[in-house]
Scaffold this motif. Structure first.
Motif, short mmCIF file in Angstrom:
data_model
loop_
_atom_site.label_atom_id
_atom_site.label_comp_id
_atom_site.label_asym_id
_atom_site.label_seq_id
_atom_site.Cartn_x
_atom_site.Cartn_y
_atom_site.Cartn_z
N HIS A 24 -5.16 -3.65 -15.68
CA HIS A 24 -5.19 -2.80 -14.49
C HIS A 24 -4.83 -1.35 -14.83
N SER A 58 -11.77 -5.73 -9.49
CA SER A 58 -10.75 -5.27 -10.43
C SER A 58 -9.95 -6.44 -10.99
N THR A 103 -14.62 0.13 -11.27
CA THR A 103 -13.88 -0.30 -10.08
C THR A 103 -12.89 0.77 -9.63
N ALA A 104 -12.27 1.48 -10.58
CA ALA A 104 -11.35 2.56 -10.20
C ALA A 104 -12.09 3.68 -9.50
N HIS A 123 -7.02 1.04 -12.47
CA HIS A 123 -6.94 0.42 -11.16
C HIS A 123 -5.63 0.75 -10.46
#
Length: 387
Positions: free
Chosen positions: A231, A315, A96-97, A236
């Motif tokens: 996160h 995320s 996701t990052a 993230h």
């Protein structure tokens, strides 16, 4: 007269037995008149005198009532100090990052064009210097003093008070110990808010609201912090801030163009209606020409908000899974149920128009629905976490 000599004459015998002498044992008392056996009557015993009453002692003070011990919340946990094994990899960049950075590449290219154009207009051949400095400025995301400035000025956070730190530190140490992360790697901040929330920002910022700190059981507070740690360890937080930083010149330029177009249209309306039409046509033609020339950049920028919202939702689910993997699935579910109840109450107080249920609003939402998040947590709650 005649006398006898030698022996006296015995006395004559008394006729009959001698009478008993009174008072001898053989003497019996005459029968008592009125009794069948002649025995003396048995007199009834006299009633015993009543016992004296016991002395009246002074009354003792009643024992103080023991207050009932409040029932412990199911999500209240006991945290003990133990040996911490730090993982070799403290943070990284998950899918996701990386997706977030890729989605914001068009915005970065537009910002680069804007910065280069302004630098060239004012500095000519020396424009490479400010452009290079701007490109390298992304490292400030991980600069601690810069992060502190962002936390205070942009995010409106403050350092925790001693009492707040005393409650927050043991919970944070437990979360980082389970994750194998050095707890000193991140800084804890407080937001004055009545909402249940926590934050992961920049490279080392972990924020929590005063409501969450003061009202959530320590298990639920640990679940919220574990979510924010997810996160950070997934990349993230820094990817989000880095993408927003590099997209800022393009966004500011777009806002300036929109503001100038509004002013131009209002001025044209004052002059005449045909002038307004001509101005709108000019802006439209210029926009079409720009789209035709740079469609490879413009079109991704047009769909970027929807893609970014999708990445944000993914995320959030990954951060939930991170907290559940650390053993906080049940407390996290409690937090989500509480947040959903607060949201429903706010919607009920604001009226039916406050809820946005349209398809476009859902596509642009940065967080999944609570029902969706709870559904993804269900395998952990059932004791069968997904691999």
């Amino acid at each position: 007269m005649t006398h006898t000599h030698g022996h006296d004459v015995p006395p004559p015998e008394y006729p009959g037995p001698p009478p008993p002498y009174p008072g001898t044992p053989t003497d019996t008392a005459p029968p008592y008149p009125g009794t069948p056996t002649g025995a003396a009557p048995v007199y009834p015993h006299a009633p015993a005198p009543p016992a004296p009453p016991p002395p009246a002692y002074p009354e003792a003070d009643p024992a103080p009532a023991v207050p009932e011990r409040p029932q412990r919340h199911p999500d209240e946990m006991d945290f003990e100090q133990r040996r911490v094994h730090l993982t070799a990899r403290q943070r990284g960049a998950d899918a996701t990052a990386v997706s977030r950075l890729l989605v914001q590449v068009p915005s970065f290219l537009c910002s680069l064009a804007v910065v280069t154009g302004f630098a060239s207009a004012f500095l000519g051949s020396a424009a490479w210097l400010p452009v290079t400095l701007w490109v390298l400025s992304g490292v400030l995301v991980f600069h601690r003093p810069t992060e502190g400035f962002l936390a205070r000025r942009l995010l409106r956070l403050r350092a925790p008070a001693p009492a707040e730190r005393a409650r927050l530190e043991p919970v944070w140490r437990e979360v980082t110990a389970r994750a194998g992360v050095d707890h000193q790697r991140y800084e804890l901040w407080i937001e004055e808010s009545d909402a249940i929330n926590a934050y992961a920002a920049a490279g080392h910022i972990v924020g929590v609201t005063t409501f969450s700190l003061n009202h959530l059981p320590n298990g639920q507070l640990a679940a919220a912090l574990a979510h924010e740690l997810g996160h950070h360890t997934g990349g993230h937080a820094w990817a989000s801030l880095l993408g927003r930083w590099y997209a800022t010149p393009a966004e500011l330029t777009w806002r300036a163009i929109r503001a100038m177009s509004r002013v131009a249209v209002r001025v044209a309306r004052v002059i005449s209606l045909p002038a307004t039409g001509i101005l709108v046509m000019l802006f439209g033609c210029g926009l079409l020409a720009f789209v035709a020339a740079a469609w490879m950049v413009v079109l991704p920028m047009a769909v970027a908000p929807y893609l970014l919202a999708l990445v944000n939702r993914r995320s959030e689910l990954r951060a939930d899974a991170h907290a559940a993997d650390l053993g906080f699935a049940h407390p996290l579910a409690g937090v989500l149920h509480t947040m959903r109840a607060h949201e429903e109450a706010s919607y009920a107080a604001a009226g039916p128009q406050a809820r946005r249920t349209g398809g476009l609003a859902k596509l642009l939402s940065s967080h999944p629905d609570y029902a969706d998040r709870l559904q993804h947590l269900q395998p952990y709650l059932d004791g069968r976490p997904p691999r």
